[in-house]
Design a protein around this motif. Sequence first.
Motif, PDB file in Angstrom:
ATOM      1  N   LEU A   1     -28.736   9.818  20.326  1.00 28.38           N
ATOM      2  CA  LEU A   1     -28.654  11.178  19.798  1.00 28.38           C
ATOM      3  C   LEU A   1     -27.214  11.460  19.418  1.00 28.38           C
ATOM      4  CD1 LEU A   1     -30.978  13.167  22.240  1.00 28.38           C
ATOM      5  CD2 LEU A   1     -31.498  12.290  19.962  1.00 28.38           C
ATOM      6  N   ILE A   2     -27.028  12.045  18.246  1.00 27.00           N
ATOM      7  CA  ILE A   2     -25.696  12.267  17.704  1.00 27.00           C
ATOM      8  C   ILE A   2     -25.592  13.704  17.196  1.00 27.00           C
ATOM      9  CG2 ILE A   2     -26.356  11.414  15.413  1.00 27.00           C
ATOM     10  CD1 ILE A   2     -23.566  10.137  15.235  1.00 27.00           C
ATOM     11  N   ARG A   3     -24.450  14.337  17.427  1.00 26.63           N
ATOM     12  CA  ARG A   3     -24.288  15.745  17.051  1.00 26.63           C
ATOM     13  C   ARG A   3     -24.244  15.913  15.528  1.00 26.63           C
ATOM     14  NH1 ARG A   3     -19.126  17.600  20.391  1.00 26.63           N
ATOM     15  NH2 ARG A   3     -18.434  15.555  19.649  1.00 26.63           N
ATOM     16  N   THR A   4     -24.807  17.037  15.066  1.00 24.81           N
ATOM     17  CA  THR A   4     -24.806  17.348  13.641  1.00 24.81           C
ATOM     18  C   THR A   4     -23.791  18.458  13.354  1.00 24.81           C
ATOM     19  OG1 THR A   4     -26.682  18.850  14.015  1.00 24.81           O
ATOM     20  CG2 THR A   4     -27.178  16.641  13.209  1.00 24.81           C
ATOM     21  N   ILE A   5     -23.321  18.468  12.130  1.00 29.20           N
ATOM     22  CA  ILE A   5     -22.281  19.416  11.725  1.00 29.20           C
ATOM     23  C   ILE A   5     -22.838  20.842  11.743  1.00 29.20           C
ATOM     24  CG2 ILE A   5     -20.731  20.067   9.848  1.00 29.20           C
ATOM     25  CD1 ILE A   5     -20.927  17.111   8.899  1.00 29.20           C
ATOM     26  N   CYS A   6     -22.063  21.771  12.272  1.00 27.95           N
ATOM     27  CA  CYS A   6     -22.461  23.182  12.292  1.00 27.95           C
ATOM     28  C   CYS A   6     -22.620  23.687  10.857  1.00 27.95           C
ATOM     29  CB  CYS A   6     -21.402  24.005  13.016  1.00 27.95           C
ATOM     30  SG  CYS A   6     -21.697  25.783  12.959  1.00 27.95           S
ATOM     31  N   PRO A   7     -23.796  24.188  10.481  1.00 27.06           N
ATOM     32  CA  PRO A   7     -24.016  24.611   9.097  1.00 27.06           C
ATOM     33  C   PRO A   7     -23.238  25.859   8.706  1.00 27.06           C
ATOM     34  CG  PRO A   7     -25.905  25.214  10.455  1.00 27.06           C
ATOM     35  CD  PRO A   7     -25.005  24.379  11.316  1.00 27.06           C
ATOM     36  N   ASP A   8     -22.798  26.643   9.694  1.00 24.96           N
ATOM     37  CA  ASP A   8     -22.105  27.890   9.388  1.00 24.96           C
ATOM     38  C   ASP A   8     -20.652  27.673   8.966  1.00 24.96           C
ATOM     39  OD1 ASP A   8     -24.380  29.233  10.020  1.00 24.96           O
ATOM     40  OD2 ASP A   8     -23.764  29.778  12.039  1.00 24.96           O
ATOM     41  N   CYS A   9     -20.063  26.553   9.376  1.00 18.88           N
ATOM     42  CA  CYS A   9     -18.633  26.358   9.091  1.00 18.88           C
ATOM     43  C   CYS A   9     -18.374  24.981   8.477  1.00 18.88           C
ATOM     44  CB  CYS A   9     -17.811  26.528  10.369  1.00 18.88           C
ATOM     45  SG  CYS A   9     -18.265  25.376  11.684  1.00 18.88           S
ATOM     46  N   ARG A  10     -19.379  24.410   7.846  1.00 20.92           N
ATOM     47  CA  ARG A  10     -19.275  23.077   7.240  1.00 20.92           C
ATOM     48  C   ARG A  10     -18.319  23.099   6.050  1.00 20.92           C
ATOM     49  NH1 ARG A  10     -22.718  20.664   3.208  1.00 20.92           N
ATOM     50  NH2 ARG A  10     -23.067  18.427   3.519  1.00 20.92           N
ATOM     51  N   GLN A  11     -17.308  22.226   6.096  1.00 22.00           N
ATOM     52  CA  GLN A  11     -16.326  22.174   5.017  1.00 22.00           C
ATOM     53  C   GLN A  11     -15.944  20.727   4.722  1.00 22.00           C
ATOM     54  OE1 GLN A  11     -12.879  24.556   5.801  1.00 22.00           O
ATOM     55  NE2 GLN A  11     -14.024  26.487   5.912  1.00 22.00           N
ATOM     56  N   PRO A  12     -15.558  20.436   3.455  1.00 24.33           N
ATOM     57  CA  PRO A  12     -15.118  19.081   3.122  1.00 24.33           C
ATOM     58  C   PRO A  12     -13.805  18.748   3.836  1.00 24.33           C
ATOM     59  CG  PRO A  12     -15.614  20.356   1.145  1.00 24.33           C
ATOM     60  CD  PRO A  12     -15.581  21.324   2.280  1.00 24.33           C
ATOM     61  N   TYR A  13     -13.595  17.473   4.134  1.00 23.83           N
ATOM     62  CA  TYR A  13     -12.332  17.031   4.724  1.00 23.83           C
ATOM     63  C   TYR A  13     -12.158  15.541   4.443  1.00 23.83           C
ATOM     64  CZ  TYR A  13     -14.166  14.247   8.648  1.00 23.83           C
ATOM     65  OH  TYR A  13     -14.751  13.268   9.412  1.00 23.83           O
ATOM     66  N   MET A  14     -10.970  15.023   4.683  1.00 26.63           N
ATOM     67  CA  MET A  14     -10.707  13.601   4.541  1.00 26.63           C
ATOM     68  C   MET A  14     -10.649  12.978   5.933  1.00 26.63           C
ATOM     69  SD  MET A  14     -10.378  10.877   2.893  1.00 26.63           S
ATOM     70  CE  MET A  14     -10.367  11.542   1.223  1.00 26.63           C
ATOM     71  N   PRO A  15     -11.551  12.056   6.249  1.00 29.61           N
ATOM     72  CA  PRO A  15     -11.594  11.473   7.592  1.00 29.61           C
ATOM     73  C   PRO A  15     -10.363  10.607   7.881  1.00 29.61           C
ATOM     74  CG  PRO A  15     -13.561  10.925   6.306  1.00 29.61           C
ATOM     75  CD  PRO A  15     -12.586  11.521   5.373  1.00 29.61           C
ATOM     76  N   ASN A  16     -10.142  10.355   9.160  1.00 27.86           N
ATOM     77  CA  ASN A  16      -9.120   9.414   9.592  1.00 27.86           C
ATOM     78  C   ASN A  16      -9.450   8.034   9.035  1.00 27.86           C
ATOM     79  OD1 ASN A  16      -8.117   7.226  11.505  1.00 27.86           O
ATOM     80  ND2 ASN A  16      -7.008   8.997  12.287  1.00 27.86           N
TER      81      ASN A  16
END
Length: 565
Positions: free
Chosen positions: A435-450
């Motif tokens: 089981l893996i956590r999903t991104i919060c839909p209320d504050c989902r924003q683009p970003y550049m991963p490490n």
Amino acid sequence: MKKRRLLRARAQNFLIGELICELGFIDLESLRLAEKELSKSPGSRMGELLIKMNLINDRELAQALSEQLNKPLAHIDIDMIDKNITGKFSNKFLRQNLIIPYEENKAHVLVLTSDPLNNRAIQEVEEQLKKSATIFMAAESTMVSLIEKLTLTKQGNESSEGQHISEIVDSVLLAAIRDNASDIHLEPLMDLMRVRFRMDGVLIHKMDIPREASKRVVTRLKILSEMDISDTRTHQDGRISQVIGDIEVDFRVSTYVTIYGENLVMRVLRRDGGLKSIEQIHMDRGILERFKHDALDVPTGVIIITGPTGSGKTTTLYSAVDYLNRPTTKIITLEDPVEYVIDGIMQCSVDENVGRSFSESLKSVVRQDPDIIVLGEIRDTNSASVAVQAALTGHKVLTTFHTEDSIGGLLRLIDMGVETFLISSTVVSILAQRLIRTICPDCRQPYMPNKRIAHLVGFDDETLRNHTFYRGTCYGTGYHGRTALHELLVLNEAVRSAIIAQEPSHVVRKISCESTDLLSLMENGLYKVLEGETTIEEVYRIAPRAVSSRSVADIIRIMGDENER
């Protein structure tokens, strides 16, 4: 994005139902149905009705109200709340009005609420503090959770002054239910007892109980669990069945003796979650079709679902049983305990106290003329042998196992002493999951991963440049809810030959990937990142490391091929 800005500018001109429709939370047909129901219930609110009809959730309603009333959504954690302010109001007032004044300055008080139209409660806060209120919004479930945490903190602080221990225990259990916690940890430290909940797979600190009250809290829970309260020097296990609010809940309780006292962990087993169909277990479509047609629909053999504790194995097992449950099929289970009741099948719960042990029940199961046998878990060589022998005599066997991945499940059977030719001739498939956590839909924003972590997960620089990645940015974790990663191995002749030859695990995995299009848990996680469901960092945290020669394009191609089947 442009449409969203236009909606925000004109949101006050919409009725709440129309705005919810415009935001895409419901379709026009659902809105018309809700309007028809609303006409039958004068005085009802459209938002509450839509939630009651299971057309939206409270988070979506809060987002729509935020747009309509121009009141910003706030993501507040318990540590951001000034307890000196909330202490001026009774818990009853906060709970009844779902309102929390949480910060103040010379002229204003910041107020969090799920009902910004509750003018009476807002006015009472202003009069009590003699300051003007600035309103922020949150979902109703968020408000309930925060208020329960405040209650817990207050009771914990008051316990040394004689606050009744049973109230603290009840508050801990209720807060765990409100927060959808899977486990409760009560951990004795040098000066206090720390209470943490496991939520979405991560331990979250909730409160501290003073040391002088902690022993009485543990004693109360041991009494409820029917443990020996006079014995504080040995580890014990027990179980609690209670109705919390209006929810029936079982708690599996375990104590572990440490240098500072008894550490107590409770697994929360809710009975209101309901049985999930196989379509609801977050399995990607291609993998799901293979699991149904190449594993579950095979007439005989052993189907194993594997993963660590808390990986959702039992949920998947029950959904598979529900899929196979037909009037022409006899299904018998042996479980410890029965967690979901399924109409039409014969379910048995292990009870050592009345002589219904796991090993004794195993002998009786095969005499009941079953078509399908469900073993809650393969525990030892005996249960593994029973599963294999039942498959050899024409039965279908479903069971769970504690191993890291699908290949590890095969090796564990060999390690248990099951002959390789029996494994190769009876095991149909092994499904590993996490089981893996999903991104919060209320504050989902683009970003550049490490970039370093992205490379370790399997992303190359070209993929990082050409895809958009997302994460949550709200205070706290940035995640809300969980989905599942799956690794499905369906044995073919090449894999069976490798098992009989007792090839090492990396060879079996290589053969499986080449001949069965096996996708590892990490590769499935990579695919979910590209779909915008989770983050690269979360996949790196959860998925077992698996060496893969596949490119991102290959993984997308395989998933695409599966989706066309």
